[in-house]
Motif scaffolding. Sequence first.
Motif, PDB file in Angstrom:
ATOM      1  N   GLN A 145       0.852  -1.188   0.000  1.00 38.17           N
ATOM      2  CA  GLN A 145       0.000   0.000   0.000  1.00 38.17           C
ATOM      3  C   GLN A 145       0.888   1.238   0.000  1.00 38.17           C
ATOM      4  OE1 GLN A 145      -3.588  -0.194   2.592  1.00 38.17           O
ATOM      5  NE2 GLN A 145      -2.673  -2.054   3.458  1.00 38.17           N
ATOM      6  N   ALA A 146       0.314   2.340  -0.419  1.00 37.79           N
ATOM      7  CA  ALA A 146       1.070   3.593  -0.468  1.00 37.79           C
ATOM      8  C   ALA A 146       0.430   4.636   0.430  1.00 37.79           C
ATOM      9  CB  ALA A 146       1.108   4.115  -1.908  1.00 37.79           C
ATOM     10  N   ARG A 147       1.222   5.555   0.893  1.00 37.32           N
ATOM     11  CA  ARG A 147       0.664   6.706   1.602  1.00 37.32           C
ATOM     12  C   ARG A 147      -0.235   7.478   0.644  1.00 37.32           C
ATOM     13  NH1 ARG A 147       6.141   9.479   3.541  1.00 37.32           N
ATOM     14  NH2 ARG A 147       6.532   9.112   1.330  1.00 37.32           N
ATOM     15  N   PRO A 148      -1.314   8.074   1.140  1.00 40.55           N
ATOM     16  CA  PRO A 148      -2.252   8.764   0.253  1.00 40.55           C
ATOM     17  C   PRO A 148      -1.582   9.918  -0.494  1.00 40.55           C
ATOM     18  CG  PRO A 148      -3.211   8.459   2.438  1.00 40.55           C
ATOM     19  CD  PRO A 148      -1.763   8.097   2.544  1.00 40.55           C
ATOM     20  N   THR A 149      -1.879  10.003  -1.786  1.00 42.38           N
ATOM     21  CA  THR A 149      -1.431  11.139  -2.586  1.00 42.38           C
ATOM     22  C   THR A 149      -2.585  12.118  -2.684  1.00 42.38           C
ATOM     23  OG1 THR A 149       0.096   9.776  -3.869  1.00 42.38           O
ATOM     24  CG2 THR A 149      -0.532  11.882  -4.829  1.00 42.38           C
ATOM     25  N   LEU A 150      -2.607  13.072  -1.789  1.00 39.52           N
ATOM     26  CA  LEU A 150      -3.615  14.128  -1.810  1.00 39.52           C
ATOM     27  C   LEU A 150      -3.046  15.350  -1.128  1.00 39.52           C
ATOM     28  CD1 LEU A 150      -6.495  13.370   0.737  1.00 39.52           C
ATOM     29  CD2 LEU A 150      -4.169  12.542   0.962  1.00 39.52           C
ATOM     30  N   ALA A 151      -3.635  16.495  -1.443  1.00 39.63           N
ATOM     31  CA  ALA A 151      -3.052  17.762  -1.013  1.00 39.63           C
ATOM     32  C   ALA A 151      -3.013  17.923   0.501  1.00 39.63           C
ATOM     33  CB  ALA A 151      -3.818  18.920  -1.644  1.00 39.63           C
ATOM     34  N   GLY A 152      -3.905  17.285   1.232  1.00 35.54           N
ATOM     35  CA  GLY A 152      -3.945  17.454   2.681  1.00 35.54           C
ATOM     36  C   GLY A 152      -3.092  16.491   3.464  1.00 35.54           C
ATOM     37  N   TYR A 153      -2.325  15.625   2.771  1.00 40.11           N
ATOM     38  CA  TYR A 153      -1.588  14.591   3.496  1.00 40.11           C
ATOM     39  C   TYR A 153      -0.593  15.170   4.491  1.00 40.11           C
ATOM     40  CZ  TYR A 153       1.485  10.826   4.804  1.00 40.11           C
ATOM     41  OH  TYR A 153       2.220   9.941   5.547  1.00 40.11           O
ATOM     42  N   GLU A 154       0.162  16.166   4.080  1.00 39.49           N
ATOM     43  CA  GLU A 154       1.238  16.652   4.948  1.00 39.49           C
ATOM     44  C   GLU A 154       0.714  17.207   6.265  1.00 39.49           C
ATOM     45  OE1 GLU A 154       4.724  18.398   3.650  1.00 39.49           O
ATOM     46  OE2 GLU A 154       4.381  18.046   1.529  1.00 39.49           O
ATOM     47  N   GLU A 155      -0.367  17.975   6.218  1.00 39.56           N
ATOM     48  CA  GLU A 155      -0.897  18.522   7.462  1.00 39.56           C
ATOM     49  C   GLU A 155      -1.512  17.417   8.320  1.00 39.56           C
ATOM     50  OE1 GLU A 155      -3.655  22.234   9.059  1.00 39.56           O
ATOM     51  OE2 GLU A 155      -2.969  22.179   6.978  1.00 39.56           O
ATOM     52  N   MET A 156      -2.183  16.466   7.676  1.00 41.35           N
ATOM     53  CA  MET A 156      -2.710  15.327   8.417  1.00 41.35           C
ATOM     54  C   MET A 156      -1.573  14.555   9.087  1.00 41.35           C
ATOM     55  SD  MET A 156      -4.527  11.841   7.054  1.00 41.35           S
ATOM     56  CE  MET A 156      -2.895  11.205   6.614  1.00 41.35           C
ATOM     57  N   SER A 157      -0.485  14.363   8.346  1.00 41.68           N
ATOM     58  CA  SER A 157       0.669  13.642   8.892  1.00 41.68           C
ATOM     59  C   SER A 157       1.233  14.352  10.113  1.00 41.68           C
ATOM     60  CB  SER A 157       1.752  13.501   7.822  1.00 41.68           C
ATOM     61  OG  SER A 157       2.930  12.954   8.367  1.00 41.68           O
ATOM     62  N   ARG A 158       1.284  15.676  10.056  1.00 43.21           N
ATOM     63  CA  ARG A 158       1.780  16.421  11.208  1.00 43.21           C
ATOM     64  C   ARG A 158       0.869  16.213  12.420  1.00 43.21           C
ATOM     65  NH1 ARG A 158       5.304  20.455  11.922  1.00 43.21           N
ATOM     66  NH2 ARG A 158       5.565  20.816   9.692  1.00 43.21           N
ATOM     67  N   ASN A 159      -0.444  16.188  12.186  1.00 43.35           N
ATOM     68  CA  ASN A 159      -1.380  15.956  13.291  1.00 43.35           C
ATOM     69  C   ASN A 159      -1.184  14.573  13.906  1.00 43.35           C
ATOM     70  OD1 ASN A 159      -2.573  18.475  12.853  1.00 43.35           O
ATOM     71  ND2 ASN A 159      -4.121  17.655  11.467  1.00 43.35           N
ATOM     72  N   VAL A 160      -0.998  13.584  13.048  1.00 38.59           N
ATOM     73  CA  VAL A 160      -0.778  12.218  13.536  1.00 38.59           C
ATOM     74  C   VAL A 160       0.562  12.131  14.262  1.00 38.59           C
ATOM     75  CG1 VAL A 160      -0.473   9.795  12.871  1.00 38.59           C
ATOM     76  CG2 VAL A 160      -2.226  11.182  11.755  1.00 38.59           C
ATOM     77  N   GLY A 161       1.589  12.758  13.684  1.00 36.85           N
ATOM     78  CA  GLY A 161       2.908  12.735  14.310  1.00 36.85           C
ATOM     79  C   GLY A 161       2.898  13.352  15.701  1.00 36.85           C
ATOM     80  N   ASP A 162       2.183  14.456  15.839  1.00 35.76           N
ATOM     81  CA  ASP A 162       2.069  15.085  17.160  1.00 35.76           C
ATOM     82  C   ASP A 162       1.351  14.169  18.147  1.00 35.76           C
ATOM     83  OD1 ASP A 162       3.363  17.357  16.282  1.00 35.76           O
ATOM     84  OD2 ASP A 162       1.529  18.500  15.918  1.00 35.76           O
ATOM     85  N   ALA A 163       0.327  13.472  17.659  1.00 37.43           N
ATOM     86  CA  ALA A 163      -0.421  12.544  18.519  1.00 37.43           C
ATOM     87  C   ALA A 163       0.478  11.404  19.003  1.00 37.43           C
ATOM     88  CB  ALA A 163      -1.624  11.991  17.764  1.00 37.43           C
ATOM     89  N   ILE A 164       1.242  10.838  18.088  1.00 36.30           N
ATOM     90  CA  ILE A 164       2.144   9.740  18.454  1.00 36.30           C
ATOM     91  C   ILE A 164       3.165  10.221  19.485  1.00 36.30           C
ATOM     92  CG2 ILE A 164       3.932   8.175  17.589  1.00 36.30           C
ATOM     93  CD1 ILE A 164       2.456   8.229  14.868  1.00 36.30           C
ATOM     94  N   ALA A 165       3.730  11.392  19.236  1.00 35.07           N
ATOM     95  CA  ALA A 165       4.742  11.925  20.146  1.00 35.07           C
ATOM     96  C   ALA A 165       4.194  12.107  21.556  1.00 35.07           C
ATOM     97  CB  ALA A 165       5.277  13.250  19.602  1.00 35.07           C
ATOM     98  N   LYS A 166       2.987  12.617  21.662  1.00 39.56           N
ATOM     99  CA  LYS A 166       2.380  12.805  22.982  1.00 39.56           C
ATOM    100  C   LYS A 166       2.186  11.467  23.689  1.00 39.56           C
ATOM    101  CE  LYS A 166      -0.150  17.064  21.854  1.00 39.56           C
ATOM    102  NZ  LYS A 166      -1.507  17.644  21.632  1.00 39.56           N
ATOM    103  N   VAL A 167       1.703  10.484  22.956  1.00 38.64           N
ATOM    104  CA  VAL A 167       1.439   9.166  23.557  1.00 38.64           C
ATOM    105  C   VAL A 167       2.734   8.517  24.028  1.00 38.64           C
ATOM    106  CG1 VAL A 167       0.651   6.820  23.065  1.00 38.64           C
ATOM    107  CG2 VAL A 167      -0.707   8.783  22.300  1.00 38.64           C
ATOM    108  N   LEU A 168       3.770   8.528  23.197  1.00 39.87           N
ATOM    109  CA  LEU A 168       5.007   7.848  23.561  1.00 39.87           C
ATOM    110  C   LEU A 168       5.740   8.543  24.703  1.00 39.87           C
ATOM    111  CD1 LEU A 168       6.528   6.592  20.181  1.00 39.87           C
ATOM    112  CD2 LEU A 168       4.728   5.635  21.610  1.00 39.87           C
TER     113      LEU A 168
END
Length: 443
Positions: A396-419
Amino acid sequence: MTVHTRAIRRTRLLAGAAGVALLLGACSSGGSKADDTKDAADGYDPAAQVTITWWTGQTTEAEATAEQLAAEYTKAHPNVTIKTSTGASTTDDLLTKLSAGFTGGSYPDISYAYGSWAGELATSGKTQNLAKYVADPSFGWQEIPEAARSTATYDGKVIGVPALVDNLALIYNPKLFDDAKIPYPTDQWSWDDYRAAAKKLTNTAQNQYGSAYSVSGSEDTTWHLWPMLWQRGGKILEGKKPAFNSDAGVAALELLRAMAVDDKSMYLDQTDEKYVPLFADGHIGMIMSGPWTLLDLKEAGLEYGVTQLPGHNGDHQTVSGPDLWVLFDHADANRAGASRDFIKWLTSKETDAKWNLAIGNLPLRSSEQGTPEFASYVKEYPGGQKFFDNLANAKQARPTLAGYEEMSRNVGDAIAKVLQGAAKPKEALDDAAKKSVGVLEDS
């Protein structure tokens, strides 16, 4: 040890992403569909005198190789002049430079681009559509891994050709396993096996950890979660709606939380740049990383092993982070056609062996496995064959869409807080999904 640019190339993909996304959106001329009515290379004359600009986005060493290849091409095609440059001071700055170029009309014919930028570039209204071009059997499109082809495709439009392919696998230090008297990882390992070994390898009194994870909130943080999500049957998106906060996503993040918070067996890297050198220095037993890391391990002289990622119920999917040669439209059929012909030549079986394999990357095409250059590559970089074989697990591939980068930042921040023990997996992923809804719907 010196960390090569390629070794940290995945760690800074989101710097300034939101601002650049706005700039790209502002200079869009109707999005990708508007460009499909006429092929940019219609009327191309292969014999016409033409000058094209190629932004390579490479380090100094690789830039020299690029210039040599450009000279080789123009010697065989004397009517074509190729102006070659890195395009920006660092690869990470290319997107900002492209955005400014779209506004001022000074963008190149060809540019290197991280795969995570594909959605932004596709909606700029400046890219060519290569869908028909790469469909010609002579191009050999099917020889390139599917995840890389998917990354280059947006809404049926092919905006470029993969420039680099890779994937994540498990790299381990045999000496630390021997010292702990535990068996080496295997391709059959489960996530429970991984967690148990990491715990046994950890000795905080000696600053030794079983594994590591980035908590910078960047794409390096986010894309390490995606294989675990997929292995559990989860999805990143459903259409344009976040789906990563499903039970599968929560379970994946909970396992990482347990290792980081409960077991304390995971080194948490705040910068993205420390965990590979620490692994090379013998302070970390295992890291999930890609083939670019092999260059640094060779320089460090570390003996290491490589296996597939640990799996769930026998599923060992990985994630690929392919980069692209994006081709742009200047309303000039000869520039469009010449840039296509050059990239077809550059990414051919014969030339790619002189490019990617020569600078320590995996080959683009499956047909390159039988070349002398590939044999030299796997001899020089132990584990290279394993990474090449592991491309089959990039399903599978990461989604190719214009909003991916900002979504990725939101997910990355969530992971960082949890860990770091500041949030629970479910609430953190739900919050990231909520923040991403509007961004994705507008993409």
